[in-house]
Design a protein around this motif. Structure first.
Motif, PDB file in Angstrom:
ATOM      1  N   TRP A 188      33.141  42.771  12.961  1.00  7.48           N
ATOM      2  CA  TRP A 188      32.943  44.227  12.889  1.00  7.48           C
ATOM      3  C   TRP A 188      31.485  44.585  13.159  1.00  7.48           C
ATOM      4  O   TRP A 188      31.180  45.421  14.017  1.00  7.48           O
ATOM      5  CB  TRP A 188      33.378  44.716  11.509  1.00  7.48           C
ATOM      6  CG  TRP A 188      33.238  46.181  11.239  1.00  7.48           C
ATOM      7  CD1 TRP A 188      32.131  46.838  10.758  1.00  7.48           C
ATOM      8  CD2 TRP A 188      34.253  47.184  11.405  1.00  7.48           C
ATOM      9  NE1 TRP A 188      32.397  48.173  10.625  1.00  7.48           N
ATOM     10  CE2 TRP A 188      33.691  48.412  11.010  1.00  7.48           C
ATOM     11  CE3 TRP A 188      35.568  47.156  11.835  1.00  7.48           C
ATOM     12  CZ2 TRP A 188      34.417  49.617  11.042  1.00  7.48           C
ATOM     13  CZ3 TRP A 188      36.286  48.352  11.864  1.00  7.48           C
ATOM     14  CH2 TRP A 188      35.708  49.550  11.478  1.00  7.48           C
ATOM     15  N   TYR A 224      41.349  44.583  14.288  1.00  9.57           N
ATOM     16  CA  TYR A 224      41.458  45.422  13.091  1.00  9.57           C
ATOM     17  C   TYR A 224      42.622  46.410  13.123  1.00  9.57           C
ATOM     18  O   TYR A 224      42.739  47.242  12.222  1.00  9.57           O
ATOM     19  CB  TYR A 224      40.145  46.175  12.872  1.00  9.57           C
ATOM     20  CG  TYR A 224      38.980  45.249  12.573  1.00  9.57           C
ATOM     21  CD1 TYR A 224      38.793  44.720  11.292  1.00  9.57           C
ATOM     22  CD2 TYR A 224      38.078  44.885  13.572  1.00  9.57           C
ATOM     23  CE1 TYR A 224      37.738  43.852  11.030  1.00  9.57           C
ATOM     24  CE2 TYR A 224      37.012  44.025  13.304  1.00  9.57           C
ATOM     25  CZ  TYR A 224      36.854  43.513  12.036  1.00  9.57           C
ATOM     26  OH  TYR A 224      35.806  42.653  11.773  1.00  9.57           O
ATOM     27  N   ARG A 284      38.780  56.759  11.975  1.00 13.80           N
ATOM     28  CA  ARG A 284      39.485  55.880  12.900  1.00 13.80           C
ATOM     29  C   ARG A 284      40.407  56.693  13.799  1.00 13.80           C
ATOM     30  O   ARG A 284      41.099  57.605  13.341  1.00 13.80           O
ATOM     31  CB  ARG A 284      40.302  54.840  12.120  1.00 13.80           C
ATOM     32  CG  ARG A 284      39.458  53.936  11.251  1.00 13.80           C
ATOM     33  CD  ARG A 284      40.294  53.038  10.341  1.00 13.80           C
ATOM     34  NE  ARG A 284      41.023  52.018  11.101  1.00 13.80           N
ATOM     35  CZ  ARG A 284      41.712  51.039  10.528  1.00 13.80           C
ATOM     36  NH1 ARG A 284      41.781  50.963   9.199  1.00 13.80           N
ATOM     37  NH2 ARG A 284      42.335  50.141  11.263  1.00 13.80           N
ATOM     38  N   ILE A 319      39.127  46.144   6.953  1.00 14.75           N
ATOM     39  CA  ILE A 319      37.833  46.768   7.231  1.00 14.75           C
ATOM     40  C   ILE A 319      36.843  46.255   6.186  1.00 14.75           C
ATOM     41  O   ILE A 319      37.174  46.196   4.997  1.00 14.75           O
ATOM     42  CB  ILE A 319      37.928  48.310   7.154  1.00 14.75           C
ATOM     43  CG1 ILE A 319      39.037  48.820   8.085  1.00 14.75           C
ATOM     44  CG2 ILE A 319      36.586  48.951   7.494  1.00 14.75           C
ATOM     45  CD1 ILE A 319      38.854  48.481   9.530  1.00 14.75           C
ATOM     46  N   GLN A 367      41.169  52.115   4.828  1.00 12.72           N
ATOM     47  CA  GLN A 367      41.369  50.673   4.791  1.00 12.72           C
ATOM     48  C   GLN A 367      42.736  50.317   5.384  1.00 12.72           C
ATOM     49  O   GLN A 367      43.692  51.113   5.316  1.00 12.72           O
ATOM     50  CB  GLN A 367      41.287  50.153   3.354  1.00 12.72           C
ATOM     51  CG  GLN A 367      41.426  48.653   3.187  1.00 12.72           C
ATOM     52  CD  GLN A 367      40.375  47.868   3.984  1.00 12.72           C
ATOM     53  OE1 GLN A 367      40.615  47.550   5.144  1.00 12.72           O
ATOM     54  NE2 GLN A 367      39.248  47.584   3.347  1.00 12.72           N
TER      55      GLN A 367
END
Length: 472
Positions: free
Chosen positions: A104, A157, A187, A455, A468
Protein backbone atom coordinates in the motif's frame (compact mmCIF):
# COMPACT_ATOMS: atom_id res chain seq x y z
CA UNK A 1 -5.88 9.96 2.28
CA UNK A 2 -3.93 11.69 5.00
CA UNK A 3 -1.56 8.74 5.38
CA UNK A 4 -0.96 8.57 1.65
CA UNK A 5 -0.64 12.33 1.26
CA UNK A 6 2.35 12.33 3.57
CA UNK A 7 4.27 11.08 0.55
CA UNK A 8 3.37 14.22 -1.39
CA UNK A 9 6.97 15.33 -1.75
CA UNK A 10 9.10 12.28 -1.40
CA UNK A 11 11.93 13.32 -3.61
CA UNK A 12 13.81 10.63 -1.74
CA UNK A 13 12.32 8.47 -4.49
CA UNK A 14 12.79 10.90 -7.34
CA UNK A 15 16.33 11.80 -6.41
CA UNK A 16 17.30 8.49 -4.76
CA UNK A 17 17.91 9.97 -1.33
CA UNK A 18 16.14 9.18 1.93
CA UNK A 19 14.20 10.87 4.68
CA UNK A 20 13.09 9.82 8.15
CA UNK A 21 10.10 12.11 8.67
CA UNK A 22 7.62 12.31 5.83
CA UNK A 23 5.46 14.86 7.64
CA UNK A 24 8.44 17.16 7.82
CA UNK A 25 9.12 16.74 4.12
CA UNK A 26 5.54 17.73 3.35
CA UNK A 27 6.22 21.34 4.28
CA UNK A 28 9.48 21.47 2.36
CA UNK A 29 7.84 19.90 -0.67
CA UNK A 30 5.31 22.68 -1.09
CA UNK A 31 8.08 24.93 -2.32
CA UNK A 32 10.54 22.43 -3.76
CA UNK A 33 8.17 20.52 -6.04
CA UNK A 34 7.22 23.53 -8.25
CA UNK A 35 10.87 24.53 -8.45
CA UNK A 36 11.90 20.98 -9.35
CA UNK A 37 9.35 20.84 -12.20
CA UNK A 38 10.02 24.35 -13.47
CA UNK A 39 12.31 23.19 -16.29
CA UNK A 40 13.02 20.24 -18.56
CA UNK A 41 15.91 18.99 -16.45
CA UNK A 42 13.54 18.51 -13.56
CA UNK A 43 10.98 16.40 -15.41
CA UNK A 44 13.75 14.44 -17.13
CA UNK A 45 15.11 13.55 -13.69
CA UNK A 46 11.64 12.79 -12.32
CA UNK A 47 10.79 10.14 -14.91
CA UNK A 48 13.59 7.68 -14.00
CA UNK A 49 12.66 8.26 -10.38
CA UNK A 50 9.07 7.27 -11.13
CA UNK A 51 10.24 4.01 -12.72
CA UNK A 52 12.49 3.40 -9.72
CA UNK A 53 9.58 3.87 -7.32
CA UNK A 54 7.58 1.24 -9.22
CA UNK A 55 10.56 -1.12 -9.08
CA UNK A 56 10.63 -0.63 -5.31
CA UNK A 57 7.25 -2.23 -4.66
CA UNK A 58 7.68 -4.85 -7.39
CA UNK A 59 11.00 -5.91 -5.88
CA UNK A 60 9.53 -6.42 -2.43
CA UNK A 61 6.19 -7.96 -1.41
CA UNK A 62 4.05 -7.18 -4.45
CA UNK A 63 5.35 -9.89 -6.82
CA UNK A 64 5.76 -12.39 -3.98
CA UNK A 65 2.26 -12.13 -2.52
CA UNK A 66 0.16 -13.69 -5.34
CA UNK A 67 2.38 -16.79 -5.42
CA UNK A 68 2.79 -17.11 -1.65
CA UNK A 69 -0.98 -16.98 -1.16
CA UNK A 70 -1.69 -19.48 -3.96
CA UNK A 71 -1.16 -23.18 -4.61
CA UNK A 72 2.04 -23.51 -6.66
CA UNK A 73 4.58 -22.39 -4.06
CA UNK A 74 5.58 -23.74 -0.67
CA UNK A 75 7.22 -21.67 2.02
CA UNK A 76 10.14 -22.63 4.17
CA UNK A 77 8.56 -22.14 7.57
CA UNK A 78 11.90 -22.37 9.37
CA UNK A 79 13.39 -19.05 10.40
CA UNK A 80 12.15 -15.50 9.92
CA UNK A 81 9.89 -15.18 6.89
CA UNK A 82 8.12 -11.89 6.26
CA UNK A 83 5.47 -13.54 4.04
CA UNK A 84 4.35 -16.20 6.53
CA UNK A 85 1.12 -14.33 7.41
CA UNK A 86 0.04 -14.21 3.76
CA UNK A 87 1.01 -17.88 3.31
CA UNK A 88 -1.20 -18.88 6.25
CA UNK A 89 -3.97 -16.39 5.38
CA UNK A 90 -3.38 -14.59 8.66
CA UNK A 91 -3.01 -11.02 7.40
CA UNK A 92 -4.25 -8.22 9.62
CA UNK A 93 -4.40 -4.42 9.31
CA UNK A 94 -1.62 -3.89 11.88
CA UNK A 95 1.05 -5.48 9.66
CA UNK A 96 2.46 -2.14 8.56
CA UNK A 97 5.98 -3.12 7.51
CA UNK A 98 5.26 -6.34 5.64
CA UNK A 99 2.91 -7.05 2.72
CA UNK A 100 -0.23 -5.40 4.11
CA UNK A 101 1.33 -2.00 4.71
CA UNK A 102 4.34 -2.33 2.45
CA UNK A 103 2.50 -2.76 -0.85
CA UNK A 104 0.00 0.00 0.00
CA UNK A 105 2.63 2.49 1.07
CA UNK A 106 5.15 1.87 -1.71
CA UNK A 107 2.59 1.73 -4.51
CA UNK A 108 0.84 4.94 -3.47
CA UNK A 109 4.23 6.57 -3.02
CA UNK A 110 5.00 5.65 -6.63
CA UNK A 111 1.60 7.00 -7.67
CA UNK A 112 2.27 10.40 -6.10
CA UNK A 113 5.54 10.65 -8.01
CA UNK A 114 3.83 9.84 -11.32
CA UNK A 115 1.01 12.30 -10.63
CA UNK A 116 3.53 15.08 -10.03
CA UNK A 117 4.84 14.58 -13.58
CA UNK A 118 1.31 14.71 -15.00
CA UNK A 119 0.30 17.72 -12.90
CA UNK A 120 3.16 19.90 -14.15
CA UNK A 121 2.98 18.69 -17.75
CA UNK A 122 0.74 21.57 -19.07
CA UNK A 123 2.96 24.30 -17.63
CA UNK A 124 6.07 22.65 -19.05
CA UNK A 125 4.51 22.44 -22.53
CA UNK A 126 3.67 26.13 -22.31
CA UNK A 127 7.15 27.08 -21.12
CA UNK A 128 9.03 24.77 -23.53
CA UNK A 129 7.05 24.52 -26.79
CA UNK A 130 10.10 23.24 -28.68
CA UNK A 131 10.17 20.24 -26.35
CA UNK A 132 6.53 19.36 -26.95
CA UNK A 133 7.29 16.02 -28.65
CA UNK A 134 9.60 14.94 -25.82
CA UNK A 135 7.04 16.00 -23.23
CA UNK A 136 4.29 14.12 -25.07
CA UNK A 137 6.23 10.86 -24.71
CA UNK A 138 6.98 11.62 -21.05
CA UNK A 139 3.27 12.10 -20.43
CA UNK A 140 2.47 8.86 -22.28
CA UNK A 141 4.93 6.97 -20.08
CA UNK A 142 3.54 8.55 -16.91
CA UNK A 143 -0.03 7.65 -17.87
CA UNK A 144 1.03 4.04 -18.47
CA UNK A 145 2.69 3.92 -15.05
CA UNK A 146 -0.37 5.44 -13.36
CA UNK A 147 -2.60 2.83 -14.96
CA UNK A 148 -0.21 0.04 -13.95
CA UNK A 149 -0.07 1.18 -10.32
CA UNK A 150 -3.86 1.44 -10.01
CA UNK A 151 -4.22 -1.99 -11.65
CA UNK A 152 -1.72 -3.47 -9.20
CA UNK A 153 -3.40 -1.94 -6.16
CA UNK A 154 -6.95 -2.95 -7.12
CA UNK A 155 -5.88 -6.58 -7.48
CA UNK A 156 -4.30 -6.66 -4.02
CA UNK A 157 -6.89 -4.74 -1.99
CA UNK A 158 -10.17 -5.40 -3.84
CA UNK A 159 -12.08 -8.44 -5.04
CA UNK A 160 -11.82 -9.27 -8.77
CA UNK A 161 -13.80 -7.35 -11.37
CA UNK A 162 -16.40 -10.12 -11.79
CA UNK A 163 -17.01 -10.47 -8.03
CA UNK A 164 -20.30 -8.63 -8.60
CA UNK A 165 -22.20 -8.63 -11.88
CA UNK A 166 -21.59 -4.92 -12.47
CA UNK A 167 -18.25 -4.50 -10.62
CA UNK A 168 -19.98 -2.16 -8.17
CA UNK A 169 -18.15 -3.57 -5.16
CA UNK A 170 -15.60 -1.48 -3.31
CA UNK A 171 -12.26 -0.86 -4.98
CA UNK A 172 -9.39 1.44 -4.05
CA UNK A 173 -8.83 5.20 -3.79
CA UNK A 174 -8.23 6.43 -7.34
CA UNK A 175 -5.56 9.08 -7.00
CA UNK A 176 -5.21 11.49 -9.94
CA UNK A 177 -3.68 14.36 -8.02
CA UNK A 178 -1.97 14.82 -4.69
CA UNK A 179 -4.59 15.41 -1.97
CA UNK A 180 -4.33 18.34 0.40
CA UNK A 181 -3.48 17.93 4.06
CA UNK A 182 -7.15 18.02 5.08
CA UNK A 183 -8.49 15.87 2.28
CA UNK A 184 -9.95 12.46 3.03
CA UNK A 185 -10.19 10.49 -0.21
CA UNK A 186 -12.70 7.61 -0.31
CA UNK A 187 -12.45 4.33 -2.19
CA UNK A 188 -13.93 4.15 -5.68
CA UNK A 189 -15.78 1.10 -6.91
CA UNK A 190 -13.87 -1.54 -8.84
CA UNK A 191 -15.70 -0.47 -12.02
CA UNK A 192 -14.67 3.15 -11.51
CA UNK A 193 -11.09 2.05 -10.87
CA UNK A 194 -10.93 0.01 -14.07
CA UNK A 195 -12.59 2.85 -16.01
CA UNK A 196 -9.74 5.15 -14.97
CA UNK A 197 -7.14 2.52 -15.82
CA UNK A 198 -8.56 2.19 -19.32
CA UNK A 199 -8.81 5.96 -19.73
CA UNK A 200 -5.13 6.42 -18.87
CA UNK A 201 -4.05 3.57 -21.14
CA UNK A 202 -6.10 4.76 -24.11
CA UNK A 203 -4.71 8.29 -23.76
CA UNK A 204 -1.21 6.86 -23.46
CA UNK A 205 -1.80 4.80 -26.62
CA UNK A 206 -2.84 7.94 -28.49
CA UNK A 207 0.11 9.99 -27.25
CA UNK A 208 2.62 7.34 -28.26
CA UNK A 209 1.21 7.58 -31.80
CA UNK A 210 3.61 5.65 -34.08
CA UNK A 211 6.25 5.37 -31.36
CA UNK A 212 5.85 1.61 -30.82
CA UNK A 213 8.95 1.18 -28.69
CA UNK A 214 11.23 3.53 -26.85
CA UNK A 215 14.91 3.22 -26.17
CA UNK A 216 14.32 -0.21 -24.63
CA UNK A 217 11.63 -2.17 -22.85
CA UNK A 218 12.82 -0.57 -19.60
CA UNK A 219 10.58 2.29 -20.72
CA UNK A 220 6.85 2.26 -21.34
CA UNK A 221 5.92 2.17 -25.03
CA UNK A 222 2.90 1.60 -27.21
CA UNK A 223 3.72 -2.12 -27.15
CA UNK A 224 3.65 -2.06 -23.34
CA UNK A 225 0.29 -0.29 -23.47
CA UNK A 226 -1.03 -3.05 -25.75
CA UNK A 227 0.12 -5.64 -23.23
CA UNK A 228 -1.45 -3.96 -20.21
CA UNK A 229 -4.70 -3.31 -22.09
CA UNK A 230 -4.85 -7.00 -23.01
CA UNK A 231 -4.35 -8.02 -19.38
CA UNK A 232 -6.86 -5.45 -18.10
CA UNK A 233 -9.55 -6.55 -20.56
CA UNK A 234 -8.88 -10.18 -19.62
CA UNK A 235 -9.62 -9.40 -15.98
CA UNK A 236 -12.76 -7.52 -17.06
CA UNK A 237 -13.82 -10.51 -19.19
CA UNK A 238 -14.06 -8.25 -22.22
CA UNK A 239 -12.94 -11.04 -24.49
CA UNK A 240 -13.05 -9.26 -27.86
CA UNK A 241 -10.83 -6.39 -26.65
CA UNK A 242 -8.50 -8.85 -24.96
CA UNK A 243 -8.04 -10.62 -28.30
CA UNK A 244 -7.49 -7.35 -30.12
CA UNK A 245 -4.80 -5.98 -27.84
CA UNK A 246 -3.01 -9.26 -27.17
CA UNK A 247 -2.81 -9.71 -30.95
CA UNK A 248 -1.26 -6.24 -31.33
CA UNK A 249 1.29 -7.08 -28.63
CA UNK A 250 2.12 -10.43 -30.24
CA UNK A 251 2.57 -8.77 -33.62
CA UNK A 252 4.96 -6.24 -32.08
CA UNK A 253 7.26 -8.63 -30.22
CA UNK A 254 7.99 -12.26 -31.16
CA UNK A 255 8.34 -15.07 -28.65
CA UNK A 256 11.79 -15.80 -27.28
CA UNK A 257 12.93 -19.31 -28.23
CA UNK A 258 15.41 -21.79 -26.82
CA UNK A 259 18.41 -20.28 -25.07
CA UNK A 260 17.08 -16.81 -25.77
CA UNK A 261 14.05 -17.69 -23.66
CA UNK A 262 16.23 -18.86 -20.76
CA UNK A 263 18.56 -15.87 -21.07
CA UNK A 264 15.60 -13.55 -20.70
CA UNK A 265 15.68 -14.51 -17.03
CA UNK A 266 19.21 -15.80 -16.50
CA UNK A 267 21.12 -12.96 -18.14
CA UNK A 268 20.54 -9.39 -19.31
CA UNK A 269 19.87 -9.72 -23.06
CA UNK A 270 19.62 -6.67 -25.28
CA UNK A 271 16.39 -7.99 -26.80
CA UNK A 272 13.83 -10.54 -25.66
CA UNK A 273 10.08 -11.10 -25.59
CA UNK A 274 9.46 -8.62 -22.78
CA UNK A 275 7.03 -5.80 -23.56
CA UNK A 276 7.93 -3.96 -20.38
CA UNK A 277 10.41 -4.69 -17.62
CA UNK A 278 11.82 -2.80 -14.66
CA UNK A 279 15.50 -1.94 -14.65
CA UNK A 280 17.27 -3.76 -11.83
CA UNK A 281 20.79 -2.51 -12.41
CA UNK A 282 22.72 -2.42 -9.13
CA UNK A 283 19.51 -3.13 -7.21
CA UNK A 284 19.21 -5.55 -4.29
CA UNK A 285 15.48 -6.24 -3.98
CA UNK A 286 13.88 -8.36 -1.28
CA UNK A 287 12.74 -10.82 -3.93
CA UNK A 288 16.37 -11.90 -4.44
CA UNK A 289 16.72 -12.83 -0.78
CA UNK A 290 13.38 -14.64 -0.85
CA UNK A 291 14.38 -16.82 -3.79
CA UNK A 292 18.06 -17.30 -2.93
CA UNK A 293 19.23 -20.74 -4.04
CA UNK A 294 21.07 -21.80 -0.88
CA UNK A 295 17.99 -21.66 1.35
CA UNK A 296 14.99 -20.28 -0.53
CA UNK A 297 12.08 -18.94 1.48
CA UNK A 298 9.78 -19.90 -1.38
CA UNK A 299 10.15 -22.87 -3.72
CA UNK A 300 8.13 -24.89 -6.23
CA UNK A 301 5.38 -26.96 -4.62
CA UNK A 302 4.78 -30.58 -5.49
CA UNK A 303 1.66 -29.41 -7.32
CA UNK A 304 3.72 -27.24 -9.70
CA UNK A 305 6.38 -29.92 -10.12
CA UNK A 306 3.64 -32.41 -10.99
CA UNK A 307 2.45 -30.16 -13.82
CA UNK A 308 5.96 -29.66 -15.17
CA UNK A 309 6.72 -33.38 -14.95
CA UNK A 310 4.08 -34.08 -17.57
CA UNK A 311 6.82 -33.49 -20.15
CA UNK A 312 10.46 -34.06 -19.14
CA UNK A 313 11.64 -32.02 -22.18
CA UNK A 314 9.99 -28.85 -20.91
CA UNK A 315 12.55 -26.05 -21.21
CA UNK A 316 11.09 -24.42 -18.10
CA UNK A 317 12.77 -27.10 -15.96
CA UNK A 318 15.98 -25.20 -16.69
CA UNK A 319 14.55 -22.21 -14.81
CA UNK A 320 14.48 -24.30 -11.63
CA UNK A 321 17.45 -25.49 -9.59
CA UNK A 322 17.26 -28.38 -7.16
CA UNK A 323 19.12 -27.89 -3.90
CA UNK A 324 20.30 -31.40 -3.06
CA UNK A 325 20.80 -30.53 0.62
CA UNK A 326 17.14 -29.76 1.23
CA UNK A 327 15.59 -31.23 -1.95
CA UNK A 328 13.87 -27.92 -2.77
CA UNK A 329 13.46 -26.58 -6.31
CA UNK A 330 14.04 -22.83 -6.36
CA UNK A 331 13.35 -20.49 -9.24
CA UNK A 332 16.09 -18.94 -11.36
CA UNK A 333 13.82 -16.20 -12.74
CA UNK A 334 15.38 -13.60 -10.44
CA UNK A 335 18.65 -15.06 -9.19
CA UNK A 336 21.44 -14.35 -11.66
CA UNK A 337 24.10 -16.99 -11.07
CA UNK A 338 27.80 -16.25 -11.45
CA UNK A 339 27.22 -12.54 -12.02
CA UNK A 340 29.99 -10.24 -10.73
CA UNK A 341 28.80 -7.79 -8.08
CA UNK A 342 29.85 -4.87 -10.28
CA UNK A 343 27.42 -6.11 -12.95
CA UNK A 344 24.51 -6.95 -10.63
CA UNK A 345 21.34 -6.65 -12.67
CA UNK A 346 18.03 -7.91 -11.23
CA UNK A 347 15.43 -7.03 -13.84
CA UNK A 348 11.76 -7.71 -13.17
CA UNK A 349 9.67 -8.55 -16.23
CA UNK A 350 6.17 -7.05 -15.99
CA UNK A 351 4.68 -7.89 -19.40
CA UNK A 352 5.88 -10.39 -22.01
CA UNK A 353 4.66 -12.05 -25.18
CA UNK A 354 4.15 -15.55 -23.73
CA UNK A 355 1.45 -14.11 -21.47
CA UNK A 356 -0.18 -12.47 -24.50
CA UNK A 357 -0.58 -15.88 -26.18
CA UNK A 358 -2.22 -17.19 -23.01
CA UNK A 359 -4.51 -14.16 -22.81
CA UNK A 360 -5.55 -14.53 -26.44
CA UNK A 361 -6.16 -18.24 -26.02
CA UNK A 362 -8.35 -17.70 -22.97
CA UNK A 363 -10.30 -14.91 -24.63
CA UNK A 364 -10.88 -16.86 -27.85
CA UNK A 365 -11.94 -19.91 -25.87
CA UNK A 366 -14.54 -17.81 -24.07
CA UNK A 367 -15.69 -16.49 -27.46
CA UNK A 368 -16.14 -20.15 -28.48
CA UNK A 369 -13.39 -19.85 -31.10
CA UNK A 370 -11.83 -22.97 -29.63
CA UNK A 371 -9.65 -24.06 -32.56
CA UNK A 372 -7.88 -20.68 -32.60
CA UNK A 373 -7.37 -20.86 -28.85
CA UNK A 374 -5.80 -24.31 -29.22
CA UNK A 375 -3.47 -23.01 -31.93
CA UNK A 376 -2.03 -20.43 -29.52
CA UNK A 377 -1.48 -23.08 -26.87
CA UNK A 378 0.25 -25.28 -29.44
CA UNK A 379 2.60 -22.40 -30.28
CA UNK A 380 3.63 -22.05 -26.64
CA UNK A 381 3.96 -25.80 -26.09
CA UNK A 382 6.13 -26.11 -29.18
CA UNK A 383 8.48 -23.48 -27.80
CA UNK A 384 8.49 -24.99 -24.31
CA UNK A 385 8.92 -28.59 -25.50
CA UNK A 386 11.41 -27.48 -28.19
CA UNK A 387 9.44 -29.06 -31.02
CA UNK A 388 7.76 -27.94 -34.22
CA UNK A 389 4.16 -26.78 -33.87
CA UNK A 390 3.09 -29.58 -36.22
CA UNK A 391 4.43 -32.13 -33.74
CA UNK A 392 2.23 -30.86 -30.90
CA UNK A 393 -1.00 -32.74 -30.30
CA UNK A 394 -3.74 -31.50 -27.96
CA UNK A 395 -6.58 -33.87 -27.11
CA UNK A 396 -8.71 -31.27 -25.33
CA UNK A 397 -11.45 -29.99 -27.63
CA UNK A 398 -14.30 -28.67 -25.49
CA UNK A 399 -14.53 -25.20 -23.97
CA UNK A 400 -14.27 -26.53 -20.42
CA UNK A 401 -11.32 -28.79 -21.22
CA UNK A 402 -9.42 -26.03 -23.02
CA UNK A 403 -10.10 -23.65 -20.12
CA UNK A 404 -8.48 -26.13 -17.74
CA UNK A 405 -5.55 -26.54 -20.12
CA UNK A 406 -5.02 -22.77 -20.31
CA UNK A 407 -5.16 -22.49 -16.52
CA UNK A 408 -2.53 -25.22 -16.24
CA UNK A 409 -0.28 -23.56 -18.81
CA UNK A 410 -0.58 -20.19 -17.06
CA UNK A 411 0.45 -21.85 -13.80
CA UNK A 412 3.58 -23.28 -15.43
CA UNK A 413 4.54 -20.37 -17.67
CA UNK A 414 3.96 -17.55 -15.20
CA UNK A 415 5.13 -19.33 -12.03
CA UNK A 416 6.90 -17.02 -9.55
CA UNK A 417 5.96 -13.94 -11.61
CA UNK A 418 3.07 -12.76 -9.40
CA UNK A 419 -0.05 -14.06 -11.19
CA UNK A 420 -1.37 -17.25 -9.62
CA UNK A 421 -3.69 -15.93 -6.87
CA UNK A 422 -5.33 -13.51 -9.30
CA UNK A 423 -5.82 -16.29 -11.85
CA UNK A 424 -7.64 -18.32 -9.21
CA UNK A 425 -9.87 -15.50 -8.00
CA UNK A 426 -10.79 -13.99 -11.39
CA UNK A 427 -11.79 -17.47 -12.62
CA UNK A 428 -13.62 -18.13 -9.34
CA UNK A 429 -11.58 -21.18 -8.34
CA UNK A 430 -10.87 -22.49 -4.87
CA UNK A 431 -7.29 -22.30 -3.63
CA UNK A 432 -6.33 -25.91 -2.90
CA UNK A 433 -2.76 -26.85 -1.97
CA UNK A 434 -1.21 -30.30 -2.01
CA UNK A 435 -1.54 -32.38 1.14
CA UNK A 436 2.10 -31.96 2.18
CA UNK A 437 2.05 -28.16 2.07
CA UNK A 438 3.98 -26.49 4.87
CA UNK A 439 1.10 -24.05 5.38
CA UNK A 440 -1.48 -24.36 8.13
CA UNK A 441 -4.08 -23.53 5.46
CA UNK A 442 -4.66 -26.21 2.85
CA UNK A 443 -7.62 -24.63 1.10
CA UNK A 444 -9.61 -21.41 0.83
CA UNK A 445 -12.92 -21.72 -0.98
CA UNK A 446 -14.11 -19.03 -3.40
CA UNK A 447 -15.52 -16.51 -2.60
CA UNK A 448 -13.63 -15.42 0.50
CA UNK A 449 -12.64 -12.11 2.07
CA UNK A 450 -9.25 -13.74 2.67
CA UNK A 451 -8.38 -13.49 -1.01
CA UNK A 452 -7.57 -9.79 -0.60
CA UNK A 453 -5.42 -7.93 1.92
CA UNK A 454 -6.82 -5.54 4.53
CA UNK A 455 -6.34 -1.79 4.36
CA UNK A 456 -3.44 -0.89 6.70
CA UNK A 457 -4.64 0.25 10.12
CA UNK A 458 -2.58 3.43 9.97
CA UNK A 459 -4.59 4.49 6.92
CA UNK A 460 -7.81 3.66 8.72
CA UNK A 461 -6.75 5.75 11.72
CA UNK A 462 -6.07 8.98 9.83
CA UNK A 463 -8.47 8.80 6.89
CA UNK A 464 -12.09 9.10 7.98
CA UNK A 465 -13.35 8.36 4.45
CA UNK A 466 -11.57 5.00 4.30
CA UNK A 467 -13.60 1.77 4.56
CA UNK A 468 -11.96 -1.42 5.74
CA UNK A 469 -12.29 -4.61 3.71
CA UNK A 470 -14.95 -7.05 4.84
CA UNK A 471 -13.75 -9.58 7.39
CA UNK A 472 -10.94 -7.48 8.87
Amino acid sequence: MKYIKTYIAIFSVLLFSSCNDFLEVDQTGKSTIPVFFSDMDGVRAALPGAYSSVYKYYGEEFVLYPDVAADMLDLNAVGDNSMIAQYNYDSNPDQEITAVGGIWTDAYEALVNVNNILYYYPSLVEAYPKSEDELRIIKAEALFLRALIHFDLVRVYAQPYNYTTDASHIGIPVLLKTPGSDDDVPRSTVKETYTQILKDLKESETLFADNLSGESTYYASKNAVYGLLARTYLYMENWAEAVQYSSLAIASTPLSEGQEYLDMFLKVPTKDESLFKLNGKLKNPEIIKFYNLQSPSGYASDKLMGLLNENPDDIRFQLLELNTLNNLSGTLKYVKKDMPTAEKYYNIIVLRTSEMYLIRAEANNNLNIIDVAIDDIKTLLARNYQKDVGDISISENTKAEVARLIDKERAKELAFEGHRLYDLTRTKQDMIRNDNTTSSVKEVLYPSHKFILPIPQKEMDVNTAMIQNEGY
